[in-house]
Design a protein around this motif. Structure first.
Motif, PDB file in Angstrom:
ATOM      1  N   ALA A 169       4.105   5.392  -5.281  1.00 16.13           N
ATOM      2  CA  ALA A 169       4.090   5.402  -6.748  1.00 16.13           C
ATOM      3  C   ALA A 169       3.052   6.390  -7.277  1.00 16.13           C
ATOM      4  CB  ALA A 169       3.793   3.993  -7.270  1.00 16.13           C
ATOM      5  N   TYR A 170       1.914   6.457  -6.584  1.00 16.66           N
ATOM      6  CA  TYR A 170       0.881   7.397  -7.006  1.00 16.66           C
ATOM      7  C   TYR A 170       1.355   8.835  -6.840  1.00 16.66           C
ATOM      8  CZ  TYR A 170      -3.581   9.908  -7.030  1.00 16.66           C
ATOM      9  OH  TYR A 170      -4.595  10.791  -7.287  1.00 16.66           O
ATOM     10  N   LYS A 171       2.022   9.102  -5.695  1.00 13.78           N
ATOM     11  CA  LYS A 171       2.554  10.442  -5.490  1.00 13.78           C
ATOM     12  C   LYS A 171       3.628  10.764  -6.526  1.00 13.78           C
ATOM     13  CE  LYS A 171       1.661  10.534  -0.502  1.00 13.78           C
ATOM     14  NZ  LYS A 171       2.285  10.564   0.846  1.00 13.78           N
ATOM     15  N   ARG A 207       3.616  13.671  -9.225  1.00 14.65           N
ATOM     16  CA  ARG A 207       4.741  14.596  -9.334  1.00 14.65           C
ATOM     17  C   ARG A 207       5.325  14.548 -10.747  1.00 14.65           C
ATOM     18  NH1 ARG A 207       7.364  12.663  -5.526  1.00 14.65           N
ATOM     19  NH2 ARG A 207       8.907  11.432  -6.656  1.00 14.65           N
ATOM     20  N   PHE A 208       5.375  13.326 -11.296  1.00 19.88           N
ATOM     21  CA  PHE A 208       5.898  13.164 -12.649  1.00 19.88           C
ATOM     22  C   PHE A 208       5.047  13.946 -13.653  1.00 19.88           C
ATOM     23  CE2 PHE A 208       5.871  10.969 -16.729  1.00 19.88           C
ATOM     24  CZ  PHE A 208       7.219  10.880 -17.015  1.00 19.88           C
ATOM     25  N   VAL A 209       3.733  13.788 -13.554  1.00 22.90           N
ATOM     26  CA  VAL A 209       2.843  14.506 -14.476  1.00 22.90           C
ATOM     27  C   VAL A 209       2.976  16.010 -14.284  1.00 22.90           C
ATOM     28  CG1 VAL A 209       0.425  14.899 -15.093  1.00 22.90           C
ATOM     29  CG2 VAL A 209       1.241  12.578 -14.627  1.00 22.90           C
ATOM     30  N   TYR A 260       0.835  -1.208   0.000  1.00 27.00           N
ATOM     31  CA  TYR A 260       0.000   0.000   0.000  1.00 27.00           C
ATOM     32  C   TYR A 260       0.867   1.255   0.000  1.00 27.00           C
ATOM     33  CZ  TYR A 260      -3.475   3.425   1.540  1.00 27.00           C
ATOM     34  OH  TYR A 260      -4.284   4.518   1.631  1.00 27.00           O
ATOM     35  N   ASN A 261       1.914   1.226   0.844  1.00 26.10           N
ATOM     36  CA  ASN A 261       2.813   2.386   0.896  1.00 26.10           C
ATOM     37  C   ASN A 261       3.540   2.573  -0.434  1.00 26.10           C
ATOM     38  OD1 ASN A 261       2.090   2.931   3.531  1.00 26.10           O
ATOM     39  ND2 ASN A 261       3.745   1.711   4.401  1.00 26.10           N
ATOM     40  N   ILE A 264      18.655  10.877  -6.495  1.00 26.64           N
ATOM     41  CA  ILE A 264      19.104  11.481  -7.751  1.00 26.64           C
ATOM     42  C   ILE A 264      18.646  10.692  -8.971  1.00 26.64           C
ATOM     43  CG2 ILE A 264      21.098  12.597  -6.689  1.00 26.64           C
ATOM     44  CD1 ILE A 264      22.834  10.344  -7.765  1.00 26.64           C
ATOM     45  N   PHE A 265      18.261   9.424  -8.785  1.00 29.70           N
ATOM     46  CA  PHE A 265      17.794   8.630  -9.913  1.00 29.70           C
ATOM     47  C   PHE A 265      16.277   8.661 -10.052  1.00 29.70           C
ATOM     48  CE2 PHE A 265      21.889   6.777  -8.729  1.00 29.70           C
ATOM     49  CZ  PHE A 265      22.549   6.816  -9.942  1.00 29.70           C
ATOM     50  N   ASP A 266      15.606   9.458  -9.197  1.00 26.48           N
ATOM     51  CA  ASP A 266      14.162   9.631  -9.331  1.00 26.48           C
ATOM     52  C   ASP A 266      13.873  10.582 -10.497  1.00 26.48           C
ATOM     53  OD1 ASP A 266      13.923   8.051  -7.129  1.00 26.48           O
ATOM     54  OD2 ASP A 266      13.560   9.709  -5.715  1.00 26.48           O
TER      55      ASP A 266
END
Length: 510
Positions: free
Chosen positions: A250-252, A256-258, A244-245, A438-440
């Motif tokens: 991943a949803y956050k 953030r990605f969008v 769930y976390n 840094i790889f995010d």
């Protein structure tokens, strides 16, 4: 119906059946044993009772005289004896029976009586008593095979019946009492045994109502089936919480990605749109001022041409930036979609030399240095040539971006099973706490935002390429002292049909 009640009813029912079978068995055994002793006694008593039989010859008829021998011994005062004379239709009784003034019922002569044990009932006053009798046939003293009398020896079974009745009532009462006690105790034991299941239900209901996946079921008692169930559920809750976390993160990250992608795409689009608006205004003003060049075109002033040139340059730069961003997003989309690279066995040294030559043409302010690449000689890897070049370019361009002065150096590294590159710069470095991020995607250190250009997608793509090749990266950095990235790729020791590469041994192997 709860499982606790069902279990208690099952075990209580099983106990009741067991007690019923046991009680019936005990009662039948005692009953048989008690009456068997009476039967043995009666048969013995019957054998000890003597019957005198004589025939008196008279003129008109013969008289059969049957009488009890007074010397016969009676073993018990409650033993009754009755002698039936079928011929004379008379009955001779023992004194204790004649005193009661009752007769023992007997079968008729025509019914062909047989020897054996029979239950009778005698009535003394208004009271009835059960009488167990043994009857013996009396043959004729002068004619063989003719039955002339019947000897009945009986005993009251009052005491035995009372004893057996008491035994029956005791067995029934105690069986019922034991079943009730077992049911009560069973309910308590079942409640105690199933208490962990109650805690499981309470915990799951709280999780259902509040979505609190951090809750765990208290594990107490032995590691029996319930204990294993509790541990399994706790493990499942832990995994659910982790999943769930991860989904929440991943949803956050997706949001953030969008958001970041929209921001990155909006910036060049705004610039392009602003410059296009400027060009449209310039052409409109020129047209209104009447500065013409013949009948088909307009003539712009020197200032207009300079502004137009700058606008076109901005549009071209932002277009290239958008193309790069869209390419990076496409690469990451392929990674998310499970894109499989085409790979082959290849040499790293020619690939690296081509990257070094092209890197000299990149825009930079730092000095570009090439270190020792001898550890790449004759070392094959299994991978994709274009993606490995892109991987190396990402780290080199990243080093140039954050190194305004000093130098950037590329060298080779190798172990017994891995080979790779080391890119070292003397740039601004970063806080070591930022290394895990840094790889995010779209991540950039706060200090670098607005100072250096970029989308924050390069290292994410590099991480994907490394993962596809089974490689890894080591990062050593310190703020204002530069960074060192060490890239590792597994050496391909397999023999492939498309290659005849010989792996050389480097005396400087580390």
């Amino acid at each position: 119906m709860s499982i606790r009640l069902r279990l208690t009813l099952w075990y209580s029912g099983l106990l009741a059946i067991t007690l019923l079978v046991f009680g019936v068995s005990v009662y039948l055994f005692v009953n048989w044993n008690t009456y068997n002793d009476l039967k043995v006694m009666l048969k013995k008593q019957s054998s000890q009772v003597n019957v005198n039989a004589s025939l008196l010859m008279l003129k008109d008829r013969d008289i059969l005289n049957l009488r009890l021998n007074g010397e016969s011994r009676l073993l018990d005062k409650d033993t009754f004896v009755q002698l039936v004379n079928y011929h004379e239709k008379v009955i001779d009784q023992s004194p204790n029976l004649s005193q009661l003034g009752v007769k023992i019922s007997y079968p008729d002569e025509k019914s062909k009586p047989e020897e054996g044990y029979y239950k009778r009932v005698i009535e003394v006053g208004k009271t009835k008593y059960d009488l167990l009798t043994y009857q013996r046939l009396i043959p004729s003293p002068i004619s063989d095979g003719q039955i002339v009398g019947l000897l009945q020896v009986g005993v009251l079974t009052y005491n035995e019946d009372k004893y057996l009745s008491g035994l029956r009532n005791t067995l029934i009462s105690y069986s019922i009492l034991i079943v009730i006690i077992a049911f009560t105790v069973g309910m308590l034991i079942a409640r105690q045994a199933l208490r962990p299941i109650g805690r499981v239900i309470d915990a799951t209901q709280q999780i259902e109502k509040g979505s609190d996946l951090s809750m765990r079921i208290p594990s107490e008692g032995p590691k029996d089936e319930v204990g294993v169930l509790v541990d399994t559920l706790n493990s499942m809750l832990s995994r659910l919480e982790t999943a769930y976390n991860e989904l929440d993160d991943a949803y956050k990250a997706q949001r953030r990605f969008v958001s970041d992608a929209s921001h990155e795409l909006r910036t060049p689009l705004t610039t392009i749109r602003g410059n296009i608006d400027l060009l449209e205004k310039m052409w409109s003003r020129a047209k209104e001022s009447g500065e013409s060049m013949g009948t088909d075109g307009l003539m712009l002033t020197t200032d207009h041409w300079q502004m137009s040139s700058e606008a076109m340059s901005d549009i071209a730069a932002e277009s290239r930036r958008m193309s790069t961003l869209v390419g990076d997003l496409l690469a990451l989309a392929r990674a998310d979609a499970g894109y499989v690279m085409e790979k082959e066995q290849l040499q790293l040294l020619p690939l690296t030399e081509e990257v070094v030559r092209r890197a000299q043409l990149l825009p930079r302010t730092a000095e570009w240095q090439m270190g020792d690449l001898s550890k790449l000689v004759g070392v094959p890897v299994y991978g994709n040539y274009d993606y490995l070049q892109q991987l190396l370019f990402i780290f080199i361009e990243n080093a140039f971006k954050y190194t305004s002065s000093g130098h950037v150096e590329l060298s080779s590294v190798r172990t017994a099973t891995y080979v790779g590159w080391r890119i070292q710069d003397t740039g601004i470095g970063m806080d070591p706490d930022e290394i895990p991020h840094i790889f995010d995607r779209f991540y950039r250190a706060d200090e670098s935002r607005g100072v250096t250009v970029g989308t924050g997608l390069g290292l994410s793509i590099a991480k994907w390429i490394l993962d596809e090749h089974g490689g890894s990266v080591e990062v050593v950095t310190l703020e204002n002292e530069g960074s060192t990235f060490t890239i590792w790729l597994p050496i391909d020791f397999s023999e492939r049909d498309d290659s005849s590469i010989i792996v050389e041994t480097d005396p400087n192997l580390s």
